[in-house]
Motif scaffolding. Structure first.
Motif, PDB file in Angstrom:
ATOM      1  N   ILE A  56      41.680  17.392  -7.177  1.00 21.30           N
ATOM      2  CA  ILE A  56      42.277  16.516  -8.190  1.00 21.30           C
ATOM      3  C   ILE A  56      42.020  17.080  -9.583  1.00 21.30           C
ATOM      4  CG2 ILE A  56      42.220  14.209  -9.217  1.00 21.30           C
ATOM      5  CD1 ILE A  56      43.602  14.365  -6.436  1.00 21.30           C
ATOM      6  N   ASN A  57      40.813  17.556  -9.850  1.00 22.92           N
ATOM      7  CA  ASN A  57      40.505  18.150 -11.146  1.00 22.92           C
ATOM      8  C   ASN A  57      41.321  19.413 -11.373  1.00 22.92           C
ATOM      9  OD1 ASN A  57      38.633  16.132 -11.675  1.00 22.92           O
ATOM     10  ND2 ASN A  57      36.929  17.323 -10.906  1.00 22.92           N
ATOM     11  N   ILE A  58      41.467  20.225 -10.338  1.00 17.83           N
ATOM     12  CA  ILE A  58      42.282  21.439 -10.438  1.00 17.83           C
ATOM     13  C   ILE A  58      43.733  21.051 -10.686  1.00 17.83           C
ATOM     14  CG2 ILE A  58      43.141  23.452  -9.177  1.00 17.83           C
ATOM     15  CD1 ILE A  58      40.381  23.409  -7.693  1.00 17.83           C
ATOM     16  N   LEU A  59      44.203  20.032  -9.968  1.00 10.52           N
ATOM     17  CA  LEU A  59      45.569  19.550 -10.137  1.00 10.52           C
ATOM     18  C   LEU A  59      45.832  19.155 -11.581  1.00 10.52           C
ATOM     19  CD1 LEU A  59      48.261  18.384  -8.687  1.00 10.52           C
ATOM     20  CD2 LEU A  59      47.086  16.221  -8.994  1.00 10.52           C
ATOM     21  N   GLU A  60      44.932  18.403 -12.171  1.00 10.79           N
ATOM     22  CA  GLU A  60      45.108  17.969 -13.563  1.00 10.79           C
ATOM     23  C   GLU A  60      45.221  19.156 -14.504  1.00 10.79           C
ATOM     24  OE1 GLU A  60      41.954  15.232 -14.467  1.00 10.79           O
ATOM     25  OE2 GLU A  60      42.682  13.768 -13.024  1.00 10.79           O
ATOM     26  N   ALA A  61      44.389  20.161 -14.312  1.00  7.43           N
ATOM     27  CA  ALA A  61      44.436  21.346 -15.163  1.00  7.43           C
ATOM     28  C   ALA A  61      45.753  22.102 -14.980  1.00  7.43           C
ATOM     29  CB  ALA A  61      43.248  22.256 -14.864  1.00  7.43           C
ATOM     30  N   VAL A  62      46.191  22.259 -13.744  1.00  9.06           N
ATOM     31  CA  VAL A  62      47.442  22.966 -13.463  1.00  9.06           C
ATOM     32  C   VAL A  62      48.624  22.205 -14.056  1.00  9.06           C
ATOM     33  CG1 VAL A  62      49.031  23.644 -11.605  1.00  9.06           C
ATOM     34  CG2 VAL A  62      46.592  24.156 -11.412  1.00  9.06           C
ATOM     35  N   VAL A  63      48.662  20.901 -13.847  1.00 13.58           N
ATOM     36  CA  VAL A  63      49.760  20.082 -14.367  1.00 13.58           C
ATOM     37  C   VAL A  63      49.799  20.150 -15.894  1.00 13.58           C
ATOM     38  CG1 VAL A  63      50.573  17.703 -14.642  1.00 13.58           C
ATOM     39  CG2 VAL A  63      49.938  18.549 -12.388  1.00 13.58           C
ATOM     40  N   ASN A  64      48.663  20.051 -16.549  1.00 10.81           N
ATOM     41  CA  ASN A  64      48.638  20.116 -18.011  1.00 10.81           C
ATOM     42  C   ASN A  64      49.182  21.447 -18.524  1.00 10.81           C
ATOM     43  OD1 ASN A  64      47.642  17.518 -18.361  1.00 10.81           O
ATOM     44  ND2 ASN A  64      45.525  18.200 -18.321  1.00 10.81           N
ATOM     45  N   ARG A  65      48.819  22.529 -17.850  1.00 10.22           N
ATOM     46  CA  ARG A  65      49.301  23.841 -18.273  1.00 10.22           C
ATOM     47  C   ARG A  65      50.804  23.970 -18.034  1.00 10.22           C
ATOM     48  NH1 ARG A  65      50.747  28.157 -16.208  1.00 10.22           N
ATOM     49  NH2 ARG A  65      49.997  27.809 -14.115  1.00 10.22           N
ATOM     50  N   LEU A  66      51.270  23.557 -16.850  1.00  4.91           N
ATOM     51  CA  LEU A  66      52.693  23.659 -16.542  1.00  4.91           C
ATOM     52  C   LEU A  66      53.527  22.731 -17.424  1.00  4.91           C
ATOM     53  CD1 LEU A  66      52.637  23.955 -12.646  1.00  4.91           C
ATOM     54  CD2 LEU A  66      53.098  25.754 -14.318  1.00  4.91           C
ATOM     55  N   ARG A  67      52.994  21.572 -17.762  1.00  2.00           N
ATOM     56  CA  ARG A  67      53.707  20.640 -18.635  1.00  2.00           C
ATOM     57  C   ARG A  67      53.957  21.272 -20.007  1.00  2.00           C
ATOM     58  NH1 ARG A  67      50.334  16.330 -18.705  1.00  2.00           N
ATOM     59  NH2 ARG A  67      51.096  15.562 -16.733  1.00  2.00           N
ATOM     60  N   ALA A  68      53.024  22.105 -20.459  1.00  2.00           N
ATOM     61  CA  ALA A  68      53.192  22.785 -21.735  1.00  2.00           C
ATOM     62  C   ALA A  68      54.227  23.926 -21.634  1.00  2.00           C
ATOM     63  CB  ALA A  68      51.856  23.336 -22.215  1.00  2.00           C
ATOM     64  N   GLU A  69      54.461  24.422 -20.431  1.00  2.00           N
ATOM     65  CA  GLU A  69      55.385  25.543 -20.220  1.00  2.00           C
ATOM     66  C   GLU A  69      56.805  25.108 -19.859  1.00  2.00           C
ATOM     67  OE1 GLU A  69      54.194  28.774 -17.668  1.00  2.00           O
ATOM     68  OE2 GLU A  69      52.083  28.362 -18.100  1.00  2.00           O
ATOM     69  N   PHE A  70      56.940  23.998 -19.103  1.00  2.00           N
ATOM     70  CA  PHE A  70      58.245  23.619 -18.552  1.00  2.00           C
ATOM     71  C   PHE A  70      58.578  22.159 -18.809  1.00  2.00           C
ATOM     72  CE2 PHE A  70      56.536  26.902 -15.644  1.00  2.00           C
ATOM     73  CZ  PHE A  70      57.505  27.882 -15.836  1.00  2.00           C
ATOM     74  N   ASP A  71      59.862  21.911 -19.035  1.00  2.00           N
ATOM     75  CA  ASP A  71      60.401  20.556 -19.059  1.00  2.00           C
ATOM     76  C   ASP A  71      60.904  20.232 -17.661  1.00  2.00           C
ATOM     77  OD1 ASP A  71      59.985  19.969 -21.758  1.00  2.00           O
ATOM     78  OD2 ASP A  71      61.870  20.926 -22.345  1.00  2.00           O
TER      79      ASP A  71
END
Length: 74
Positions: A56-71
């Motif tokens: 879950i912690n890894i997921l949050e980090a990945v999602v935050n990074r991808l959210r900054a890269e993609f709409d």
């Protein structure tokens, strides 16, 4: 500058691949990507029991990074 757009399925796949590079994908865990105002969010569901905090912690980090890269393509 506008970010490139990905479909919900593409974002879900990207998230899963990145998590699997770091740890095993939890059994019975599913992820969905949905619009959230001007951006998007990822929601997890897991069969039975409490989810393991590590993924879950890894997921949050990945999602935050991808959210900054993609709409999210709607």
């Amino acid at each position: 500058m506008k970010r490139p757009a990905k479909s919900a399925a593409e974002l879900e796949a990207l998230i899963r691949v990145e998590i699997e590079e770091v740890c095993a994908w939890p059994t019975g865990m599913a992820i969905t990507v949905q619009p959230d105002g001007e951006t998007w969010k990822a929601t997890t569901m897991q069969d039975g029991g409490e989810p393991d905090e590590g993924p879950i912690n890894i997921l949050e980090a990945v999602v935050n990074r991808l959210r900054a890269e993609f709409d999210l393509a709607i």
